[in-house]
Design a protein around this motif. Structure first.
Motif, PDB file in Angstrom:
ATOM      1  N   ALA A 169      -8.743   9.680   6.468  1.00 36.03           N
ATOM      2  CA  ALA A 169      -8.226   9.192   5.183  1.00 36.03           C
ATOM      3  C   ALA A 169      -7.266   8.022   5.383  1.00 36.03           C
ATOM      4  CB  ALA A 169      -7.525  10.325   4.438  1.00 36.03           C
ATOM      5  N   THR A 170      -6.326   8.173   6.305  1.00 32.92           N
ATOM      6  CA  THR A 170      -5.368   7.091   6.562  1.00 32.92           C
ATOM      7  C   THR A 170      -6.052   5.898   7.226  1.00 32.92           C
ATOM      8  OG1 THR A 170      -4.733   8.234   8.611  1.00 32.92           O
ATOM      9  CG2 THR A 170      -3.321   8.556   6.688  1.00 32.92           C
ATOM     10  N   GLY A 171      -7.090   6.180   8.024  1.00 32.92           N
ATOM     11  CA  GLY A 171      -7.834   5.088   8.656  1.00 32.92           C
ATOM     12  C   GLY A 171      -8.576   4.237   7.646  1.00 32.92           C
ATOM     13  N   LEU A 172      -9.139   4.886   6.636  1.00 34.28           N
ATOM     14  CA  LEU A 172      -9.844   4.150   5.582  1.00 34.28           C
ATOM     15  C   LEU A 172      -8.875   3.292   4.772  1.00 34.28           C
ATOM     16  CD1 LEU A 172     -12.340   6.881   4.343  1.00 34.28           C
ATOM     17  CD2 LEU A 172     -12.918   4.748   5.534  1.00 34.28           C
ATOM     18  N   ILE A 173      -7.701   3.862   4.478  1.00 34.78           N
ATOM     19  CA  ILE A 173      -6.683   3.080   3.762  1.00 34.78           C
ATOM     20  C   ILE A 173      -6.268   1.884   4.601  1.00 34.78           C
ATOM     21  CG2 ILE A 173      -4.323   3.117   2.839  1.00 34.78           C
ATOM     22  CD1 ILE A 173      -4.765   6.106   2.239  1.00 34.78           C
ATOM     23  N   TYR A 174      -6.111   2.112   5.898  1.00 39.48           N
ATOM     24  CA  TYR A 174      -5.720   1.049   6.828  1.00 39.48           C
ATOM     25  C   TYR A 174      -6.703  -0.119   6.820  1.00 39.48           C
ATOM     26  CZ  TYR A 174      -5.841  -1.305  11.362  1.00 39.48           C
ATOM     27  OH  TYR A 174      -5.927  -2.255  12.346  1.00 39.48           O
ATOM     28  N   ILE A 175      -7.990   0.184   6.937  1.00 35.67           N
ATOM     29  CA  ILE A 175      -8.971  -0.897   7.044  1.00 35.67           C
ATOM     30  C   ILE A 175      -9.091  -1.671   5.739  1.00 35.67           C
ATOM     31  CG2 ILE A 175     -10.975   0.548   6.455  1.00 35.67           C
ATOM     32  CD1 ILE A 175     -10.899  -2.299   9.049  1.00 35.67           C
TER      33      ILE A 175
END
Length: 207
Positions: free
Chosen positions: A23-29
């Protein structure tokens, strides 16, 4: 409804750590494509969790990579906010031929001992692929921190490799995430190129 059930079951099959990291990785990208500096804290959380997961899966080069990502996350956060001229926010830039050759040479020098160590000393899973993606990703992350457009090209190459590696390890959630990252990297390249070209036009206009 079938698609919704598939997504729910897909997410439910993951561990809590994997869910938070994805979830945080998707927000990051998404935020990094939009050049929003808030991408960095989300990225730090995502890779910090993932570091522990891949270490347990004996992808030691990848675990080390995630640790470096945490360090580069703080570096990139500062660069995007204060790395420009007169401590202004950093603008998108292009990689010079000289620097590209230098980074290529450094990558080749790092790849061989990293792959050898991963295979003969760490007994890592897929040691040479692990080492190659590690080297590519480290260079890409540095270029991202400095806002070089070419970071997205390296991410596309590395992410495609990660799709296969994570699938073979049985980490379907992260394999799917890498597929999303690959698509976002293509979008990121196009968006950053437009931003760079717009800035160049702006600088060429008379005051």
């Amino acid at each position: 409804m079938d698609i919704l059930n598939f997504i729910i079951n897909f997410i439910s099959s993951m561990g809590l750590g994997e869910q938070i990291s994805i979830a945080t990785g998707l927000i990051y990208i998404v935020l990094s494509v939009r050049q929003n500096s808030l991408c960095w804290p989300f990225g730090i959380i995502s890779v910090g969790i993932w570091m522990t997961i891949v270490f347990q899966g004996k992808l030691y080069s990848d675990a080390f990579l995630q640790f470096i990502y945490v360090v580069l996350g703080f570096y990139g956060w500062y660069q995007w906010l204060r790395g420009g001229t007169d401590s202004e926010p950093l603008k998108v830039q292009r990689l010079s031929a000289k620097m590209a050759l230098k980074l290529t040479g450094m990558g080749l020098i790092a790849f061989l001992p990293a792959g050898y160590a991963a295979e003969h000393y760490l007994h890592a899973s897929y040691p040479w692929w692990d080492a190659l993606t590690t080297v590519l990703s480290l260079i890409a992350q540095y270029l991202l921190a400095k806002k070089y457009i070419e970071n997205w090209i390296l991410w596309i190459i590395a992410d495609v490799m990660y799709i296969g590696i994570y699938h073979l390890k049985g980490w379907t959630g992260y394999s799917g995430l890498m597929a999303v990252y690959t698509i976002m990297a293509v979008i990121g390249y196009m968006q950053w190129l437009k931003s760079y070209q717009a800035e160049r036009v702006k600088l060429c206009q008379p005051v």
